[in-house]
Design an enzyme around this catalytic site. Structure first.
Site, PDB file in Angstrom:
ATOM      1  N   THR A 124       0.811  -1.224   0.000  1.00 49.60           N
ATOM      2  CA  THR A 124       0.000   0.000   0.000  1.00 49.60           C
ATOM      3  C   THR A 124       0.844   1.275   0.000  1.00 49.60           C
ATOM      4  OG1 THR A 124      -1.464   1.276   1.458  1.00 49.60           O
ATOM      5  CG2 THR A 124      -0.103  -0.358   2.516  1.00 49.60           C
ATOM      6  N   ASP A 125       0.275   2.341  -0.515  1.00 48.30           N
ATOM      7  CA  ASP A 125       0.954   3.647  -0.456  1.00 48.30           C
ATOM      8  C   ASP A 125       1.076   4.150   0.982  1.00 48.30           C
ATOM      9  OD1 ASP A 125      -1.722   4.296  -0.010  1.00 48.30           O
ATOM     10  OD2 ASP A 125      -1.902   5.687  -1.699  1.00 48.30           O
ATOM     11  N   GLU A 126       0.296   3.554   1.897  1.00 47.30           N
ATOM     12  CA  GLU A 126       0.308   4.051   3.280  1.00 47.30           C
ATOM     13  C   GLU A 126       1.644   3.811   3.977  1.00 47.30           C
ATOM     14  OE1 GLU A 126      -3.068   3.338   5.706  1.00 47.30           O
ATOM     15  OE2 GLU A 126      -4.465   3.567   4.049  1.00 47.30           O
ATOM     16  N   TYR A 148      -1.729  -0.575  11.076  1.00 47.63           N
ATOM     17  CA  TYR A 148      -1.908  -1.245   9.783  1.00 47.63           C
ATOM     18  C   TYR A 148      -0.725  -0.958   8.855  1.00 47.63           C
ATOM     19  CZ  TYR A 148      -3.176  -1.537   4.882  1.00 47.63           C
ATOM     20  OH  TYR A 148      -3.124  -1.777   3.536  1.00 47.63           O
ATOM     21  N   LYS A 152       2.262  -3.415   7.274  1.00 43.61           N
ATOM     22  CA  LYS A 152       2.520  -3.602   5.837  1.00 43.61           C
ATOM     23  C   LYS A 152       3.970  -3.211   5.503  1.00 43.61           C
ATOM     24  CE  LYS A 152      -0.002  -4.782   3.009  1.00 43.61           C
ATOM     25  NZ  LYS A 152      -0.240  -6.201   2.587  1.00 43.61           N
TER      26      LYS A 152
HETATM   27  O1  DAU Z   1      -4.100   3.848   0.515  1.00 47.35           O
HETATM   28  C1  DAU Z   1      -4.381   2.491   0.382  1.00 47.35           C
HETATM   29  C2  DAU Z   1      -5.150   2.059   1.593  1.00 47.35           C
HETATM   30  O2  DAU Z   1      -6.461   2.563   1.499  1.00 47.35           O
HETATM   31  C3  DAU Z   1      -5.181   0.562   1.802  1.00 47.35           C
HETATM   32  O3  DAU Z   1      -3.889   0.097   1.995  1.00 47.35           O
HETATM   33  C4  DAU Z   1      -6.019   0.239   3.040  1.00 47.35           C
HETATM   34  O4  DAU Z   1      -6.096  -1.144   3.225  1.00 47.35           O
HETATM   35  C5  DAU Z   1      -7.387   0.814   2.880  1.00 47.35           C
HETATM   36  O5  DAU Z   1      -8.143   0.575   4.058  1.00 47.35           O
HETATM   37  C6  DAU Z   1      -7.326   2.283   2.561  1.00 47.35           C
HETATM   38  O6  DAU Z   1      -6.997   3.051   3.717  1.00 47.35           O
HETATM   39  P1  DAU Z   1      -7.792   4.382   4.059  1.00 47.35           P
HETATM   40  O7  DAU Z   1      -7.696   4.640   5.503  1.00 47.35           O
HETATM   41  O8  DAU Z   1      -7.378   5.485   3.132  1.00 47.35           O
HETATM   42  O9  DAU Z   1      -9.284   3.917   3.619  1.00 47.35           O
HETATM   43  P2  DAU Z   1     -10.695   4.167   4.305  1.00 47.35           P
HETATM   44  O10 DAU Z   1     -11.720   3.761   3.312  1.00 47.35           O
HETATM   45  O11 DAU Z   1     -10.778   3.576   5.659  1.00 47.35           O
HETATM   46  O12 DAU Z   1     -10.748   5.739   4.467  1.00 47.35           O
HETATM   47  C7  DAU Z   1     -10.585   6.603   3.369  1.00 47.35           C
HETATM   48  C8  DAU Z   1     -10.611   8.009   3.904  1.00 47.35           C
HETATM   49  O13 DAU Z   1     -11.933   8.288   4.368  1.00 47.35           O
HETATM   50  C9  DAU Z   1      -9.721   8.226   5.106  1.00 47.35           C
HETATM   51  O14 DAU Z   1      -9.151   9.522   5.020  1.00 47.35           O
HETATM   52  C10 DAU Z   1     -10.636   8.107   6.303  1.00 47.35           C
HETATM   53  C11 DAU Z   1     -11.961   8.634   5.757  1.00 47.35           C
HETATM   54  N1  DAU Z   1     -13.163   8.025   6.341  1.00 47.35           N
HETATM   55  C12 DAU Z   1     -13.236   6.663   6.360  1.00 47.35           C
HETATM   56  C13 DAU Z   1     -14.342   6.043   6.914  1.00 47.35           C
HETATM   57  C14 DAU Z   1     -14.413   4.534   6.968  1.00 47.35           C
HETATM   58  C15 DAU Z   1     -14.191   8.813   6.815  1.00 47.35           C
HETATM   59  O15 DAU Z   1     -14.138  10.062   6.758  1.00 47.35           O
HETATM   60  N2  DAU Z   1     -15.288   8.200   7.371  1.00 47.35           N
HETATM   61  C16 DAU Z   1     -15.406   6.842   7.449  1.00 47.35           C
HETATM   62  O16 DAU Z   1     -16.413   6.331   7.976  1.00 47.35           O
END
Ligand code: DAU
Length: 333
Positions: A124-126, A148, A152
């Site tokens: 992942t880019d993270e 997380y 990774k």
């Molecule tokens: O960048 C790649 C990564 O993207 C993957 O390696 C991870 O496995 C994947 O979970 C994802 O990580 P993020 O934290 O970026 O994804 P997430 O969908 O959880 O959240 C995207 C953005 O949205 C993040 O800035 C947090 C925000 N968010 C997320 C959720 C679930 C909200 O504002 N509200 C929410 O309920």
């Protein structure tokens, strides 16, 4: 060609298996999956009777399970198995260390033992952390900020070491945020779409000013396919599209596509250690000849349509275990 895909019942793994069986119909695919909350055999029902597909239930952490899946040998290993949800890693990091780090270790050992011709680490880019402006390239330092991303990053370092020390033919891929059909409704896009389809509000963390780069699942599968053909062992490839959007922009787009207004947004407490911005330089991949087919908006419309048409798939997931987790998360904020 016989390949092992670990975590093949999850969102990306299952999409990849379906892509492979369609694009390379002569390949044999073994799917090793532990079937955690995110592993779902419904994701594979279209291909479950395909004679070139075999499912093995098991854990990458367990050598016996890995051995059983590899059988007489495989040509390539694609390590998709991982705990992936950042919020979960904040609540309970242990499973991330086990699966993401120790699972990778077990697979690397197996790859050595069975002389696998190619090992692809899905990462992942993270791992690079957050960048205010500019882009991360493949040589950017690792600065992970969540349990997380730290797990990774640790796995990636192990991969690097196995290439350097044992000459294991490893390729590491660092992808931006995936989205598309079959994504578990805990991530931003599927959570927000399904909440709205249930007339529920969408929880935006902080002010929604964080930026993510987005890739549609099919474009991602094509990138991996190209990398395994043209990529070099020991190399790392960023997989990014350049489609970077603030969370609030993504939210507004989904709201408007589903005919809702601002009243459906609930601004909630921010995620601890929340990365502000991810942005990848993916020139190395572009040079191999890849480009995304879909714009972000096209991909998002297709995704919204899929969730509208597959309510049964996600409604099952949004009851039970997921709901318990989600309520705990939500009440905390
Ligand atoms: O960048 C790649 C990564 O993207 C993957 O390696 C991870 O496995 C994947 O979970 C994802 O990580 P993020 O934290 O970026 O994804 P997430 O969908 O959880 O959240 C995207 C953005 O949205 C993040 O800035 C947090 C925000 N968010 C997320 C959720 C679930 C909200 O504002 N509200 C929410 O309920």
């Amino acid at each position: 060609m016989r390949i092992l895909v670990t975590g093949g019942a999850g969102f990306m793994g299952s999409n990849f298996i379906k892509y492979v069986l369609k694009t390379h119909p002569s390949w044999q695919v073994v799917n090793l999956d532990k079937l955690t909350y995110a592993g779902n055999l419904d994701n594979l029902k279209e291909i479950k009777k395909n004679k070139n597909y075999k499912f093995v239930k098991g854990d990458t952490v367990n050598r016996g399970d890995v051995k059983k899946a590899i059988g007489q040998g495989v040509d390539k290993i694609f390590n998709y198995s991982a705990e992936t949800h950042v919020d979960r890693s904040i609540l309970k990091p242990e499973a991330f260390i086990k699966t993401d780090v120790f699972g990778t270790f077990t697979l690397l050992e197996a790859a050595r033992q069975y002389n696998v011709a190619q090992y692809i680490q899905i990462s992942t880019d993270e791992v690079y952390g957050s960048i205010k402006e500019g882009l991360f390239n493949e040589n950017s330092p690792f600065e992970p900020n969540s349990p997380y991303s730290a797990s990774k990053a640790s796995a990636d370092l192990l991969c690097r070491a196995y290439f350097k020390t044992f000459n294991l033919p490893i390729i590491i891929t660092h992808s931006c945020n995936f989205y598309g059909p079959n994504q578990y409704p805990e991530k931003l896009i599927p959570l927000f779409i399904t909440n709205l389809l249930e007339n529920k509000k969408v929880p935006v963390y902080g002010k929604g000013n964080q930026t993510r780069e987005w890739i549609f699942t099919e474009d991602y599968c094509r990138a991996i396919d190209l990398i395994i053909q043209k990529g070099e062992p020991g190399e790392t490839y960023n997989i990014g599209t350049g489609y970077r959007r603030k969370n609030i922009e993504v939210t507004q787009f989904i709201l408007s596509e589903l005919g809702f207004g601002q009243e459906m947004i609930e601004y909630v407490e921010d995620r601890p250690g929340h990365d502000l911005r991810y942005a990848l330089n993916s020139k190395k991949l572009l040079k191999l000849g890849w480009a995304p087919f879909l714009s972000f908006e096209e991909g998002l419309c297709r995704t919204i349509k899929w969730y509208q048409e597959n309510r049964e798939w996600w409604q099952k997931l949004k009851s039970g275990e997921y709901l318990k987790y989600y309520k705990k998360q939500y009440l905390k904020r």
